[in-house]
Design a protein around this motif. Sequence first.
Motif, mmCIF file in Angstrom:
data_model
loop_
_atom_site.group_PDB
_atom_site.id
_atom_site.type_symbol
_atom_site.label_atom_id
_atom_site.label_comp_id
_atom_site.label_asym_id
_atom_site.label_seq_id
_atom_site.Cartn_x
_atom_site.Cartn_y
_atom_site.Cartn_z
ATOM 1 N N THR A 128 2.111 21.193 35.305
ATOM 2 C CA THR A 128 1.334 20.832 34.120
ATOM 3 C C THR A 128 2.246 20.899 32.902
ATOM 4 O O THR A 128 3.150 21.730 32.835
ATOM 5 C CB THR A 128 0.150 21.800 33.941
ATOM 6 O OG1 THR A 128 -0.673 21.761 35.113
ATOM 7 C CG2 THR A 128 -0.695 21.432 32.727
ATOM 8 N N ARG A 178 -2.980 16.586 33.962
ATOM 9 C CA ARG A 178 -1.998 17.674 33.892
ATOM 10 C C ARG A 178 -1.107 17.556 32.670
ATOM 11 O O ARG A 178 -0.109 18.254 32.561
ATOM 12 C CB ARG A 178 -1.163 17.688 35.176
ATOM 13 C CG ARG A 178 -1.954 18.122 36.413
ATOM 14 C CD ARG A 178 -1.118 18.082 37.684
ATOM 15 N NE ARG A 178 -0.796 16.723 38.073
ATOM 16 C CZ ARG A 178 0.381 16.139 37.923
ATOM 17 N NH1 ARG A 178 1.386 16.827 37.378
ATOM 18 N NH2 ARG A 178 0.592 14.902 38.296
ATOM 19 N N ALA A 203 -1.568 29.671 34.064
ATOM 20 C CA ALA A 203 -0.258 29.278 33.532
ATOM 21 C C ALA A 203 0.647 30.484 33.381
ATOM 22 O O ALA A 203 1.874 30.377 33.548
ATOM 23 C CB ALA A 203 -0.425 28.583 32.184
ATOM 24 N N TRP A 210 3.976 25.578 34.470
ATOM 25 C CA TRP A 210 3.672 24.821 33.261
ATOM 26 C C TRP A 210 4.949 24.641 32.435
ATOM 27 O O TRP A 210 5.792 25.546 32.363
ATOM 28 C CB TRP A 210 2.655 25.566 32.401
ATOM 29 C CG TRP A 210 1.243 25.455 32.893
ATOM 30 C CD1 TRP A 210 0.778 25.701 34.158
ATOM 31 C CD2 TRP A 210 0.093 25.086 32.102
ATOM 32 N NE1 TRP A 210 -0.573 25.515 34.212
ATOM 33 C CE2 TRP A 210 -1.027 25.142 32.969
ATOM 34 C CE3 TRP A 210 -0.080 24.735 30.771
ATOM 35 C CZ2 TRP A 210 -2.317 24.840 32.526
ATOM 36 C CZ3 TRP A 210 -1.361 24.442 30.329
ATOM 37 C CH2 TRP A 210 -2.466 24.491 31.202
#
Length: 292
Positions: free
Chosen positions: A125, A148, A171, A104
């Motif tokens: 993401t 995302r 994440a 992420w």
Amino acid sequence: MQHGLSFFSPPPAPSPPRVAAPATEPLHAVPSTLLIPLAARARGDALFPHLACHDTEAQRQLAALNTRVDSYLADYPTVLNILWRTRRVRAAGEDFFARHPLAWGVNLGCGLSHYFQWLDQGRNTWLDADLPEVMALRRTLAPHSSPRLRQAMLDLRNPQWWQALHLPRRALAQPLFMLCEGVLMYLQPAQVRQVLREFATHAPAGSRLLIDTLSQCAVGQAGLHASVCRTGAQFHWGIRHMRELTDCHPRLRLLQTHSVAECYGWAGLAMEALWRPWFSAPLYGLAELGVE
């Protein structure tokens, strides 16, 4: 809430209109600085082709805002600095996601920047976070375009700001790529230390945080900045030495630093060499922090 720093700029022109869009409240002071990088990324490529970032999202958003930015574009050093910073951040992000394709990315104080247009690797993401009034404007100008791509409301002045990100367990199962540009210099020193401590405390090992840094001698001098002076914002935080960035937590490591002086060739580097006996930190630069 982002800008690029330069005090070597022409005298201020009349202030452009405050940022506003349909169904949003006008932005004031610090949040209104988001117009500075938006203008630079949308129109600066023609001024500095060697640093062009081809920001199609900025171009679209600026057209939707329908506000004049000529005075910001006349501040050539700041436009150059923002394009330089953008390319540095993109390069760091591309390198990170090449090594962590499912990770992420988090942009703290995102303003209207749109790094995911460049850093979308197909499986990663991205989370953009800022003050409620900024995110309201962002939703008007930049609706979600990917499952995302996410958003959160965030105030970095809150000591427990990390919880506001609502990062899911997946994440935090791998390193994060985090960015905070054009924000920290507007916070009080104690607030900046708390931001860094929250990152160091909660981020998984291997995470990265890119921040831009300002020299301590610029604190209180926003009135001399040809673009920021129009917003009413003030610089409250700066550093004399790079070690100040890691002193607040034992997990923090300073991995890389870059100075905007590199944009100005031998003249910029020579000026910075004269500066170094008193300040080891550049007048304006980027720092990459890690947690180990």
